[in-house]
Design an enzyme around this catalytic site. Structure first.
Site, mmCIF file in Angstrom:
data_model
loop_
_atom_site.group_PDB
_atom_site.id
_atom_site.type_symbol
_atom_site.label_atom_id
_atom_site.label_comp_id
_atom_site.label_asym_id
_atom_site.label_seq_id
_atom_site.Cartn_x
_atom_site.Cartn_y
_atom_site.Cartn_z
ATOM 1 C CG ASN A 28 -1.888 1.129 1.268
ATOM 2 O OD1 ASN A 28 -1.806 2.050 0.453
ATOM 3 N ND2 ASN A 28 -2.804 1.089 2.200
ATOM 4 N NE ARG A 39 -6.182 1.735 -0.448
ATOM 5 C CZ ARG A 39 -6.173 2.927 0.136
ATOM 6 N NH1 ARG A 39 -5.077 3.380 0.716
ATOM 7 N NH2 ARG A 39 -7.256 3.659 0.154
ATOM 8 C CG HIS A 92 -13.386 3.530 2.440
ATOM 9 N ND1 HIS A 92 -14.154 4.443 3.135
ATOM 10 C CD2 HIS A 92 -12.103 3.845 2.707
ATOM 11 C CE1 HIS A 92 -13.371 5.278 3.796
ATOM 12 N NE2 HIS A 92 -12.120 4.934 3.545
ATOM 13 N NE ARG A 98 -10.904 12.710 3.358
ATOM 14 C CZ ARG A 98 -10.849 11.397 3.150
ATOM 15 N NH1 ARG A 98 -11.874 10.757 2.623
ATOM 16 N NH2 ARG A 98 -9.772 10.709 3.448
ATOM 17 C CD GLU A 102 -9.212 -1.003 3.820
ATOM 18 O OE1 GLU A 102 -9.345 -0.330 2.807
ATOM 19 O OE2 GLU A 102 -9.013 -0.508 4.942
#
Ligand code: AMP
Length: 417
Positions: free
Chosen positions: A8, A110, A199, A260, A403
């Site tokens: 990643n 990823r 996601h 955010r 993940e």
């Protein structure tokens, strides 16, 4: 043993995990960071498999059958990603497990943005690299960083298949009605403006894990998955397919997040540009980095907000209520889109660890057959678990996400073909 290496990669760091896919146990993990800065840092952790017990604990899925064995850290200059992979290889040579004795059979990467082009994990070829690079127009912070990792990893492991697993891919099943923004269609088409969702790897992992845990066919289940971490999104999953999701053209849309804003009337931006003289970059920074819980209450960490709520801090109280209000709005919207739900799952840092968030998000849904069991919800258990009552028509779960394991599974699926 069938080791798969998962990468990643960010712009100045990358994380890795080596997973044995026979047992789905983590063999080693690490972080190489501050790449391109004066002094870089590397951390490598080796996990040991426990001895098989009478009940056969060895061979259980990752996270259960592994325990921490040893962690090593180093500080040294790491000028670029290629040097970073050299540091990673040194760490394997020094700390194990030996990549010579058990080389990875494939490397999974990823990749944040696959646009409308990549809807499944994809074997990386020079053409795929060009496409990932070109999609940097849509994800300028992420795709170039992912690609730097891919290129360096292909140099370090030239003889094994490399597979790209896209955060957006799971949401490529959205219908046009769900992904289309109501703006000038020609302009939208020429700039590929639509909802993509993110996601996806986590939403796929969690919805499949929920079905397996309940022993029910994925194809029969209507599910709502709340991935609540520092970034947060919710997805409506019908029969294993994503049919609606809260993030959009970028990961800015939807839920209130750590930094955010999530959903906001776009006219606020016109107003701030006109009245405050803010530039596009100022507004980008405001909404992505200085909003959400940080903007409302001064911290992006929900643990800080909870502590401040308990001290009676009115800013933190409002922030928490805004966060919960948005969760409820999406829960209701997705119940309507799906025509009811069989399963609602919570995952990621907040979703797995904050019982109050879970309880408050769903407390008004009694009319739809959602009933949380207080003791189950507040239990300190860590694994996948039911938190609804036995009488609840909708099963509510906490599902720890993984993940890296999902990327490794998808990588093996492609590399093993
Ligand atoms: P993630 O992005 O999934 O790693 O989630 C990180 C976020 O999880 C942190 O910013 C915290 O806000 C949140 N978090 C972690 N542990 C807890 C906890 N015990 N209670 C509430 N929030 C938590």
């Amino acid at each position: 043993m069938t080791p798969v290496l998962v990468i990643n990669s960010g712009s100045s760091s990358f994380k890795y995990q080596l997973i044995d896919m026979d047992s789905e146990a983590i063999l080693a993990s690490g972080l190489v960071e501050r790449i391109g800065e004066g002094l870089g840092a590397a951390e490598h952790t080796v996990y040991a498999r426990p001895e098989p017990t009478a009940t056969g604990a060895a061979g259980e899925p990752s996270g259960m059958a592994t325990f921490l064995d040893a962690k090593r850290t180093r500080e040294l200059p790491i000028p670029d990603h290629t040097a970073g992979f050299g540091v990673m290889l040194d760490a394997f040579a020094a700390g194990g497990p030996s990549l010579e004795a058990n080389p990875p059979i494939a490397v999974g990467h990823r990749v944040v943005h696959g646009g409308a082009r990549f809807f499944e994990p994809t074997l990386i070829t020079p053409l795929v690299e060009i496409n990932i690079d070109e999609l940097g127009v849509l994800a300028p912070l992420h795709n170039p960083a992912n690609l730097a990792g891919i290129r360096a990893a292909r140099q370090a492991f030239p003889d094994v298949p490399h597979v790209a697993v896209f955060d957006t891919a799971f949401h490529q099943t959205l219908a046009p009605a769900a992904y289309t923004y109501a703006i000038d269609d020609a302009l939208a088409a020429s700039h590929r403006i639509r909802r993509y969702g993110f996601h996806g790897t986590s939403h796929k992992f969690v919805s499949e894990a929920a079905a397996a845990f309940l022993g029910r066919p994925l194809a029969e289940l209507k599910q709502i998955v709340f991935h609540l971490g520092n970034g947060a999104s919710v997805t409506a999953v019908d029969g294993g397919r994503s049919v609606d999701t809260s993030m959009g053209f970028t990961p800015l849309e939807g839920l209130v997040m750590g930094t955010r804003s999530g959903d906001i009337d776009p006219a606020v931006l016109f107003h701030l540009a006109r009245r405050e003289g803010m530039t596009i970059d100022d507004l980008d920074d405001l909404l992505n980095k200085r909003s959400g819980m940080l903007g409302l209450a001064g911290s992006n960490d929900l643990r800080d907000i909870r502590a401040a709520v308990e001290r009676g801090d009115p800013r933190a109280q409002l922030a928490f209520e805004v966060y919960v209000h948005r969760l409820r709005s999406y829960a209701g919207a997705y119940l309507a889109q799906l025509g009811g739900a069989d399963v609602i799952s919570f995952t990621a840092g907040v979703g797995e660890n904050a019982p109050l968030v879970r309880a408050r998000a769903l407390e008004t849904l009694g009319f739809a057959g959602v009933e949380i069991d207080r003791a189950r919800n507040e239990s300190p258990d860590r694994g996948i678990r039911v938190i609804s009552t036995d009488a609840s028509k909708v099963t509510v779960l906490v599902v720890p996400t993984d993940e890296e394991l999902e990327i490794a599974r998808q990588t093996l699926g492609v590399a093993g073909r």
